[in-house]
Design a protein around this motif. Structure first.
Motif, PDB file in Angstrom:
ATOM      1  N   HIS A  25       1.134  -0.744   0.236  1.00  0.00           N
ATOM      2  CA  HIS A  25       0.144   0.471  -0.426  1.00  0.00           C
ATOM      3  C   HIS A  25       1.060   1.439   0.604  1.00  0.00           C
ATOM      4  O   HIS A  25       0.293   2.178   0.819  1.00  0.00           O
ATOM      5  N   ALA A  26       1.453   1.300  -0.591  1.00  0.00           N
ATOM      6  CA  ALA A  26       3.002   2.379  -0.648  1.00  0.00           C
ATOM      7  C   ALA A  26       2.826   3.093  -2.359  1.00  0.00           C
ATOM      8  O   ALA A  26       1.974   2.430  -3.600  1.00  0.00           O
ATOM      9  N   ASN A  27       2.728   4.270  -2.330  1.00  0.00           N
ATOM     10  CA  ASN A  27       2.878   4.712  -3.875  1.00  0.00           C
ATOM     11  C   ASN A  27       4.107   4.886  -3.953  1.00  0.00           C
ATOM     12  O   ASN A  27       3.703   6.716  -5.038  1.00  0.00           O
ATOM     13  N   VAL A  62       3.282   8.664  -7.221  1.00  0.00           N
ATOM     14  CA  VAL A  62       4.224   9.854  -6.779  1.00  0.00           C
ATOM     15  C   VAL A  62       5.739   9.744  -7.206  1.00  0.00           C
ATOM     16  O   VAL A  62       5.841   8.160  -7.049  1.00  0.00           O
ATOM     17  N   LYS A  63       6.693  10.983  -7.454  1.00  0.00           N
ATOM     18  CA  LYS A  63       7.829  10.601  -7.742  1.00  0.00           C
ATOM     19  C   LYS A  63       8.889   9.011  -7.258  1.00  0.00           C
ATOM     20  O   LYS A  63       8.455   9.083  -5.612  1.00  0.00           O
ATOM     21  N   VAL A  64       9.618   8.336  -7.727  1.00  0.00           N
ATOM     22  CA  VAL A  64      10.479   7.827  -6.498  1.00  0.00           C
ATOM     23  C   VAL A  64      11.497   7.784  -6.059  1.00  0.00           C
ATOM     24  O   VAL A  64      12.205   9.366  -6.935  1.00  0.00           O
ATOM     25  N   LEU A  65      12.339   7.740  -5.618  1.00  0.00           N
ATOM     26  CA  LEU A  65      13.705   8.019  -5.067  1.00  0.00           C
ATOM     27  C   LEU A  65      14.304   7.362  -5.465  1.00  0.00           C
ATOM     28  O   LEU A  65      14.608   5.770  -5.002  1.00  0.00           O
ATOM     29  N   ALA A  66      15.055   7.653  -6.132  1.00  0.00           N
ATOM     30  CA  ALA A  66      16.877   6.985  -6.338  1.00  0.00           C
ATOM     31  C   ALA A  66      17.674   7.055  -5.332  1.00  0.00           C
ATOM     32  O   ALA A  66      18.296   8.177  -5.049  1.00  0.00           O
ATOM     33  N   HIS A  67      19.392   5.884  -4.986  1.00  0.00           N
ATOM     34  CA  HIS A  67      19.902   6.591  -3.901  1.00  0.00           C
ATOM     35  C   HIS A  67      20.872   6.339  -4.576  1.00  0.00           C
ATOM     36  O   HIS A  67      21.551   5.450  -4.595  1.00  0.00           O
ATOM     37  N   ILE A  99      13.839   6.414 -16.818  1.00  0.00           N
ATOM     38  CA  ILE A  99      12.659   6.313 -15.907  1.00  0.00           C
ATOM     39  C   ILE A  99      12.581   8.129 -15.537  1.00  0.00           C
ATOM     40  O   ILE A  99      12.796   8.564 -14.794  1.00  0.00           O
ATOM     41  N   PRO A 100      11.950   9.076 -16.580  1.00  0.00           N
ATOM     42  CA  PRO A 100      12.454  10.159 -16.452  1.00  0.00           C
ATOM     43  C   PRO A 100      11.010  11.056 -15.149  1.00  0.00           C
ATOM     44  O   PRO A 100      10.629  10.192 -14.550  1.00  0.00           O
ATOM     45  N   ASN A 101      11.455  12.987 -14.930  1.00  0.00           N
ATOM     46  CA  ASN A 101      10.780  12.775 -14.070  1.00  0.00           C
ATOM     47  C   ASN A 101      11.101  12.492 -12.714  1.00  0.00           C
ATOM     48  O   ASN A 101       9.963  13.074 -11.535  1.00  0.00           O
ATOM     49  N   ASN A 102      11.809  11.787 -12.386  1.00  0.00           N
ATOM     50  CA  ASN A 102      12.177  10.659 -10.654  1.00  0.00           C
ATOM     51  C   ASN A 102      12.679  11.964 -10.505  1.00  0.00           C
ATOM     52  O   ASN A 102      12.889  13.067 -10.072  1.00  0.00           O
ATOM     53  N   MET A 103      13.715  11.578  -8.979  1.00  0.00           N
ATOM     54  CA  MET A 103      14.697  12.176  -7.829  1.00  0.00           C
ATOM     55  C   MET A 103      15.605  11.108  -8.021  1.00  0.00           C
ATOM     56  O   MET A 103      15.740   9.900  -7.913  1.00  0.00           O
TER      57      MET A 103
END
Ligand code: FE
Ligand code: FE
Ligand code: ZN
Length: 277
Positions: A25-27, A62-67, A99-103
């Motif tokens: 249940h994460a987005n 919503v935007k995913v976050l790469a680390h 995967i454009p427009n992410n962080m």
């Protein structure tokens, strides 16, 4: 709606992470771009990317976050290590465009005795070397706990780095709740004033994501040991205030708590229960 995700293993590809996020249940979710130890990245699998893009669109992620690998030090005294950091940034940013427009989040680095000012200069130069006008990825500087000679444990330091970056709209900040408490921002007793300081120094328009972690150590310990939600020195009351704060509640929250998937599932459920829409 609470925008929430946790750190997931990237070993089975992007679409697998997206499916796992949906199950709990994460987005959104966070993942390492490559093995933090050996710096090896998996080859891009076009089929996996296509499937991923479809899943996130259909499920309103919503935007995913790469680390970036946390073992990377862009402001090392060793030129080979600095060059490696730059090389990895360039490759990671190129891969992120699938995967454009992410962080893309990274630890500013440790100045290892060169001094904070020198470190800040090297980091901002590195960013200027790797950021392109064309990129759709937002690069996030993470707030650090200030262990060793880490840069970025004070809002002023992150502000100075951002000020030296030419393409400022490509950079933002990821605030780690464990780190800032460990570095001496008392979010347990003075959350409003810490947020106000962030706004006055960096500007809340630069705040793009929150790493939501409790801390195993007391205030200003400069330790950086994450704890499960509610089990550390922040406590559930502070966590509740953070996710419901009018200046923060719209942001994506990423759990990096010491958990397997079952623990993350429970934390997400708990956080959704205490979040006020
Ligand atoms: Fe981090
Ligand atoms: Fe973090
Ligand atoms: Zn940490």
């Amino acid at each position: 709606m609470l925008n929430i995700g946790c750190h997931l293993s990237a070993s089975n590809g992007y679409s697998e992470m997206a499916k796992q996020a949906i199950e709990i249940h994460a987005n959104t979710f966070q993942f390492f771009t490559r093995n933090p130890r050996g710096f090896k990245a998996k080859d891009i699998d076009e089929k996996d990317i296509t499937e991923f893009l479809q899943i996130v669109q259909e499920n309103n992620f919503v935007k995913v976050l790469a680390h970036a690998p946390y073992t990377l030090n862009p402001c090392s005294t060793d030129k080979r290590i600095r060059d490696l950091a730059k090389e990895i940034f360039i490759d990671d940013l190129k891969r992120m465009e699938y995967i454009p427009n992410n962080m893309y989040n990274f630890h500013p680095g440790s100045h290892v005795g060169q001094g904070i000012q020198k470190g800040i200069e090297i980091i901002s130069n590195t960013l200027n070397d790797v950021i392109t006008k064309e990129q759709t990825t937002t690069i996030l500087l993470e707030t650090m706990s200030g262990k060793g000679s880490e840069i970025g444990s004070k809002f002023e330091e992150l502000k100075q780095i951002i000020d030296k970056v030419k393409l400022k709209d490509k950079v933002g900040v990821c605030l780690d709740t464990c780190h800032i408490y460990d570095s001496g921002y008392d979010i347990v007793n003075n959350l409003d004033s810490v947020i106000e300081q962030f706004d006055n120094i960096i500007g809340l328009d630069k705040l793009k994501a929150i790493h939501l972690n409790d801390s195993k150590n007391p205030f200003s310990s400069h330790k950086d040991r994450h704890e499960q939600i509610g089990a550390g020195y922040l406590g559930i009351k502070t966590i509740e205030k953070i996710i419901n704060h009018s200046k923060l509640k719209h942001l994506p929250f990423f759990l990096e708590t010491p958990n397997e998937i079952n623990g993350y599932t429970k934390e997400i459920e708990l956080l959704k229960n205490i979040y006020k829409d």
